[in-house]
Design an enzyme around this catalytic site. Sequence first.
Site, short mmCIF file in Angstrom:
data_model
loop_
_atom_site.label_atom_id
_atom_site.label_comp_id
_atom_site.label_asym_id
_atom_site.label_seq_id
_atom_site.Cartn_x
_atom_site.Cartn_y
_atom_site.Cartn_z
N HIS A 141 -6.78 -18.36 8.10
CA HIS A 141 -7.28 -17.26 7.89
C HIS A 141 -7.58 -16.40 9.17
O HIS A 141 -7.47 -16.99 10.49
CB HIS A 141 -8.55 -17.12 7.16
CG HIS A 141 -8.40 -17.42 5.74
ND1 HIS A 141 -9.75 -17.39 4.92
CD2 HIS A 141 -7.33 -17.78 4.98
CE1 HIS A 141 -9.23 -17.88 3.53
NE2 HIS A 141 -7.68 -17.94 3.69
N GLU A 171 -10.13 -15.62 10.89
CA GLU A 171 -11.23 -16.40 11.88
C GLU A 171 -10.63 -17.36 12.39
O GLU A 171 -10.92 -17.67 13.65
CB GLU A 171 -12.37 -16.63 11.10
CG GLU A 171 -13.20 -15.47 10.28
CD GLU A 171 -12.56 -15.19 8.91
OE1 GLU A 171 -13.44 -14.99 8.02
OE2 GLU A 171 -11.52 -15.36 8.55
N ALA A 191 8.31 12.75 -6.01
CA ALA A 191 8.83 13.80 -5.15
C ALA A 191 8.75 15.06 -5.91
O ALA A 191 9.35 15.02 -7.06
CB ALA A 191 10.13 13.44 -4.68
N SER A 202 17.60 15.81 -10.52
CA SER A 202 16.54 15.59 -9.67
C SER A 202 16.96 15.12 -8.13
O SER A 202 16.09 14.91 -7.34
CB SER A 202 15.65 14.67 -10.23
OG SER A 202 16.12 13.19 -10.60
N ARG A 261 7.81 0.42 -1.01
CA ARG A 261 8.48 -0.52 -2.07
C ARG A 261 8.64 -2.08 -1.49
O ARG A 261 8.15 -2.94 -2.25
CB ARG A 261 9.85 -0.15 -2.57
CG ARG A 261 10.10 0.82 -3.28
CD ARG A 261 11.56 1.37 -3.84
NE ARG A 261 11.80 2.18 -4.74
CZ ARG A 261 12.96 2.56 -5.09
NH1 ARG A 261 14.10 1.98 -4.65
NH2 ARG A 261 13.32 3.37 -5.99
N GLY A 314 8.57 8.48 -15.36
CA GLY A 314 8.30 10.12 -15.13
C GLY A 314 6.95 10.44 -15.38
O GLY A 314 6.01 9.81 -15.70
#
Length: 360
Positions: free
Chosen positions: A45, A47, A149, A163, A179, A291
């Site tokens: 981790h 720390e 978009a 599209s 992604r 969609g």
Amino acid sequence: MIRALELARQGLGTVEPNPAVGAVIVDDDLRLLGEGWHQRFGGPHAEVHALKQAGEAARGATLYVTLEPCCHFGKTPPCSQAVIAAGLKKVVIAMTDPAPHVSGGGLAELQAAGIDVEVGLLGAEARRLTAPFVMLQTRQRPWVHAKWAMTLDGKLATSTGHSQWISNELSRQWVHTLRGRMDAIIVGIGTALADDPSLTARPPGPRTATRVVVDTQARLPLTSRLVQTATLVPVIVVCGADAAPERRAALQAAGVEVLALSVSEAGYPDPQLWLTEFGRRRMSNVLVEGGSGLFGGLWDARLIDEVHAFIAPKLVGGLAAPSPIGGTGLPQIPQTANLENQSVQLLKDNILLNGFVRYD
């Protein structure tokens, strides 16, 4: 703490389902002694990295860390005990850990050891950074990113369904980067049929996302790119419990996992059910790419957490041309913004608007 947050962000995409955490150790004159971040799931981790770099100089110093140090044995020993053993005199923590097995336990151990503990510095920034982790811990489901978009007049496609491409190349590159840190990329069957997408990150990112199609009747063609590559990158079809058995069997024979669930009143597999299943699989971030029907179902169920909207300076018109969010929708225009923590970025001639969704 600003530096600790910067360090923490370097772990996004590699540490999930753990949280991204950064840590900085300084002396009384704020001179840097050590720093680190959680670099990969199962690894040391933040720390621990910072303490190793500081060495003996950590004794009597101050630790700034973006999340409460853990106090349990998991894949690594508890950080709270490492902090105590190092002899730090003060620990400044941005936010407490919401995980039930921590949730204040780390603070209590530090305070019991006589360490001065301060909580809340830049807490809002830390909560934004760890929002997917908090969602998984508190609601047992992944953080839902909605990406679309659209044209300047708010269309996902023309009335004929065309599209490609609304957004520019730079925007599409940005999406591939997004992604690359997702656990799943999700589309509806309409998008899968219209675009025949691959739903992969190009070039690959730190994570390989499972491709998911919400497909009530299990109509995804066996000839689709998704099915043809299912043995290389996992594909899940989320269908209704009454989807034709022969279609489900054919997809399974091609290497696709079929998840049959009850259907909501809107006619889609209940999104709360499949998101809960993805949470059970310890998915932290999922990206929904359309969609409008899928976006609408998630919006109506109040299950969209973050929006990435790419706006192109193009106009197409048409009453039948789809807008991003379908479904039932709201009866009235909201009087305040639905997005918090907004950012706006110019990608050549495209605008990227990003923000967390607020449900009033």
